[in-house]
Write a protein that holds these residues in place. Structure first.
Motif, short mmCIF file in Angstrom:
data_model
loop_
_atom_site.label_atom_id
_atom_site.label_comp_id
_atom_site.label_asym_id
_atom_site.label_seq_id
_atom_site.Cartn_x
_atom_site.Cartn_y
_atom_site.Cartn_z
N ASN A 24 1.08 13.68 39.24
CA ASN A 24 0.09 12.00 39.73
C ASN A 24 -0.33 13.17 41.18
OD1 ASN A 24 0.35 9.93 41.37
ND2 ASN A 24 2.19 9.82 41.84
N GLY A 25 -1.81 13.50 40.67
CA GLY A 25 -2.14 13.46 42.08
C GLY A 25 -1.98 15.25 41.90
N LYS A 26 -1.01 15.50 43.22
CA LYS A 26 -0.99 17.23 43.44
C LYS A 26 0.15 17.04 43.13
CE LYS A 26 -3.76 18.32 47.01
NZ LYS A 26 -4.35 19.26 48.49
N ILE A 27 0.95 16.64 42.56
CA ILE A 27 2.80 16.75 42.08
C ILE A 27 1.90 16.79 40.52
CG2 ILE A 27 4.36 15.65 41.61
CD1 ILE A 27 3.97 13.71 43.87
N ILE A 28 3.58 18.37 39.95
CA ILE A 28 2.90 18.23 38.87
C ILE A 28 4.19 18.51 38.08
CG2 ILE A 28 2.59 19.72 37.33
CD1 ILE A 28 -0.01 19.08 38.31
N ARG A 29 5.19 17.69 36.65
CA ARG A 29 6.30 18.48 36.62
C ARG A 29 6.60 18.98 35.28
NH1 ARG A 29 5.07 13.61 38.76
NH2 ARG A 29 6.39 12.29 40.56
N PRO A 30 6.01 19.93 35.16
CA PRO A 30 6.12 21.27 33.43
C PRO A 30 6.99 20.96 33.23
CG PRO A 30 6.05 22.35 36.25
CD PRO A 30 6.46 20.64 36.51
N LEU A 31 8.39 20.28 33.63
CA LEU A 31 9.73 20.74 32.38
C LEU A 31 9.47 19.53 31.72
CD1 LEU A 31 12.19 22.25 34.41
CD2 LEU A 31 10.73 23.31 33.00
N LEU A 32 8.92 18.34 32.20
CA LEU A 32 9.01 17.51 30.90
C LEU A 32 9.38 17.53 29.84
CD1 LEU A 32 6.62 14.67 33.34
CD2 LEU A 32 9.32 15.26 33.09
N ALA A 33 8.61 18.51 28.86
CA ALA A 33 9.07 18.21 27.48
C ALA A 33 10.61 18.80 27.28
CB ALA A 33 7.73 19.41 26.49
N PHE A 34 10.91 19.38 28.14
CA PHE A 34 12.46 19.78 27.92
C PHE A 34 13.77 18.83 27.98
CE2 PHE A 34 9.28 22.97 28.66
CZ PHE A 34 9.16 24.16 27.88
N GLY A 35 14.38 19.52 27.45
CA GLY A 35 15.82 18.70 27.29
C GLY A 35 17.06 18.81 28.29
N ARG A 36 18.15 18.73 28.36
CA ARG A 36 18.52 19.04 29.44
C ARG A 36 19.62 20.35 29.06
NH1 ARG A 36 20.58 14.41 31.30
NH2 ARG A 36 20.10 14.16 33.58
N ASP A 37 20.02 20.51 27.67
CA ASP A 37 20.40 21.21 26.74
C ASP A 37 19.69 22.00 26.30
OD1 ASP A 37 22.24 19.15 26.48
OD2 ASP A 37 22.48 18.64 24.47
N GLU A 38 18.54 21.78 26.70
CA GLU A 38 17.46 23.40 26.33
C GLU A 38 17.48 24.39 27.65
OE1 GLU A 38 13.47 25.12 24.16
OE2 GLU A 38 13.88 21.93 25.15
N ILE A 39 17.64 22.96 28.92
CA ILE A 39 17.91 23.71 30.01
C ILE A 39 19.09 24.67 30.09
CG2 ILE A 39 17.99 23.11 32.71
CD1 ILE A 39 15.27 21.24 31.96
N LEU A 40 20.13 23.87 29.72
CA LEU A 40 21.30 24.35 30.01
C LEU A 40 21.96 26.18 29.15
CD1 LEU A 40 24.68 24.98 31.46
CD2 LEU A 40 25.12 23.62 29.75
N LYS A 41 21.09 25.75 28.17
CA LYS A 41 21.46 26.88 27.35
C LYS A 41 20.40 28.55 28.28
CE LYS A 41 20.76 28.48 22.41
NZ LYS A 41 19.83 30.56 22.75
N PHE A 42 19.28 27.95 28.37
CA PHE A 42 18.17 28.65 29.03
C PHE A 42 19.30 29.64 30.23
CE2 PHE A 42 15.29 30.44 32.42
CZ PHE A 42 14.65 31.33 31.30
N ALA A 43 19.53 28.76 31.28
CA ALA A 43 20.09 28.21 32.69
C ALA A 43 21.57 29.93 32.27
CB ALA A 43 20.48 27.96 33.13
N GLN A 44 22.45 29.69 31.40
CA GLN A 44 23.35 30.47 31.04
C GLN A 44 23.02 31.88 29.83
OE1 GLN A 44 25.19 27.27 27.83
NE2 GLN A 44 26.59 26.92 29.52
N ASP A 45 21.41 31.66 29.12
CA ASP A 45 21.49 33.40 28.75
C ASP A 45 20.84 33.72 29.47
OD1 ASP A 45 21.86 32.18 25.81
OD2 ASP A 45 20.20 31.45 25.99
N GLU A 46 20.24 33.56 30.99
CA GLU A 46 19.21 33.92 31.89
C GLU A 46 20.89 34.55 32.76
OE1 GLU A 46 16.07 35.82 31.97
OE2 GLU A 46 16.32 34.64 29.37
N GLN A 47 21.66 34.09 32.69
CA GLN A 47 23.40 34.27 34.12
C GLN A 47 22.35 33.65 35.19
OE1 GLN A 47 24.13 38.66 33.38
NE2 GLN A 47 25.48 37.64 31.44
N LEU A 48 21.45 32.32 34.89
CA LEU A 48 21.21 31.89 36.47
C LEU A 48 22.47 31.64 36.72
CD1 LEU A 48 17.77 30.28 35.82
CD2 LEU A 48 18.17 32.10 36.20
N ALA A 49 22.17 31.29 38.50
CA ALA A 49 23.76 31.11 39.70
C ALA A 49 22.19 29.28 40.05
CB ALA A 49 23.86 31.45 40.63
N TRP A 50 23.02 28.69 39.84
CA TRP A 50 22.63 26.89 40.51
C TRP A 50 23.90 26.24 41.34
CZ3 TRP A 50 23.66 27.66 34.80
CH2 TRP A 50 24.31 26.97 34.48
#
Length: 436
Positions: free
Chosen positions: A152-178
């Protein structure tokens, strides 16, 4: 996920390469995954965090968490704290709406001030599903069902193709803090009720539910595109612009069974909300109107006329001097000339000795009389002149009179008065010009 994300960046967002990107980072899992993915994709990043002040120390701790991450990774960091609840109360809107208005206004300012090219947010596929259900439950058109746009103009949302479960798995695999937002656990808000109870049941229907939903959304977006094309085509055929006014011919429009959808498509950006009143206006008598904050919609014979509401009060009177003329609400200049040049609606020539300064500029009123130039001194009511010229109600409302004392010198942009015309005995000629 990283490989698929980078492939999507290359295929759908290749224009982001080499650009300065500002990431909206709350500290939650979605935004921290977005930061990590963009860092692994060698992007030029800055992090922007909004502290809405709604959860006391917890909100402040979120801000500190994001700031520490930025410092650790040597990324530019920007933060802003708002009194969100106060703003919501002052403007009579919900907390969620206030937060949205405040953050996007600040993001826009930050993009300009710090010379970033785009803003990236961490909205993902489950957010789109939740928004779809919220809009569906409230009653919405196709725009509401098409979900959150990828750009939307200058606003980009590059994660719309990814669901919450996939995001959680990536965060856990990468040992990210949040950071976990404690308010997300509450069912106080409709979105949380949908997230906690309805979405899990939908996903239980099929392991591919989210993917199927995304396919459905793509079909809806294509259908919306077709509808927009059809609306644009009809708009070009039956509408006509005249200055800052727009006339819509109702005769061909009302031949369409779905005329209401066309009107909504064309008029929604002008701030109207009383849609049934607008639809009824198509069949109302001439002179009926519907208003938004900044626009009026007038029924005039077989047309709807859209116009901006005037900034000038209808009863205001403006002085017009010989030397300076007037600049508002119309721009009119007065100059002395040696002879009469070509005539036109926007220019008149008068005998300087027959008028008295300052002249006055005002709206016409019932009972106004003038002596139309060329009618051999016969008087005529201004209202009768309007009727003979078939002026619409809106044209009448927007008509101004230039007067000398109580006498009409000019129905501006229409007809001059016989009493002030230049004759063989005229000593000094004045040219009065209306500037566009």
């Amino acid at each position: 996920m990283l490989e698929r994300f980078q492939k999507q960046l290359q295929e759908r967002f290749s224009y982001l390469t080499g650009k300065r990107l500002l990431l909206a980072v709350s500290g939650g899992i979605d935004s921290m995954v977005l930061v990590s993915l963009m860092q692994k994709s060698d992007s030029q990043l800055g992090l922007a965090h909004v502290n809405f002040g709604l959860r006391g120390d917890e909100s402040d701790a979120d801000e500190i968490f994001v700031q520490n991450y930025a410092q650790k990774h040597q990324l530019p960091f920007y933060s802003q704290k708002f009194q969100t609840e106060v703003y919501a109360n002052q403007n009579g809107i919900s907390i969620q709406m206030a937060a949205r208005k405040l953050r996007y206004k600040w993001f826009a300012e930050l993009l300009e001030q710090e010379a970033y090219d785009y803003l990236l947010t961490a909205h993902q596929a489950d957010d789109v599903l939740e928004t779809f259900i919220i809009n569906l439950s409230r009653g919405t058109g196709i725009d509401g069902l098409c979900g959150i746009p990828e750009q939307n103009g200058k606003i980009i949302r590059p994660l719309l193709a990814f669901g919450r479960d996939e995001i959680l798995k990536f965060a856990q695999d990468e040992q990210l803090a949040w950071r976990e937002d404690s308010s997300n656990a509450s069912d106080q808000y409709l979105r949380n009720q949908i997230r906690h109870h309805l979405v899990p049941e939908l996903k239980n229907l099929s392991t591919d539910f989210l993917s199927a939903f995304q396919n459905t959304l793509a079909h809806l977006q294509q259908t919306r595109s077709l509808a927009e094309d059809a609306a644009a085509q009809l708009y070009s055929e039956i509408s006509e612009s005249n200055g800052n006014q727009l006339a819509i011919n109702l005769t061909p429009l009302l031949e369409k069974k779905n005329y209401q959808a066309y009107l909504y498509s064309w008029l929604q950006s002008y701030g109207f909300s009383a849609w049934q009143d607008i639809y009824d206006l198509c069949f109302a008598s001439s002179g009926k109107q519907v208003f938004s904050k900044d626009y009026g919609l007038l029924k005039d014979r077989d047309c709807l006329i859209l116009y901006p509401l005037t900034e000038a009060p209808s009863d205001e009177i403006y002085n017009v001097s010989m030397t300076e003329g007037v600049n508002f609400p119309l721009k009119i200049s007065i100059s002395q000339v040696a002879d009469i040049q070509a005539l036109g609606n926007s220019v008149i020539f008068v005998d300087a000795d027959k008028i008295h300064f300052p002249l006055s500029l005002r709206r016409w009123q019932n009972g106004d009389v003038f002596y139309p130039l060329g009618m051999n001194g016969q008087s005529k009511k201004v209202s009768k002149y309007f009727k003979d010229e078939r002026l619409s109600l809106l044209e009448k409302q927007n008509t101004w009179l230039l007067c000398s004392g109580d006498a009409v010198v000019w129905i501006v942009n229409y007809r001059a008065d016989e009493r002030f015309k230049v004759s063989s005995s005229t000593q000094k000629i004045l040219k009065i010009t209306l500037h566009s």
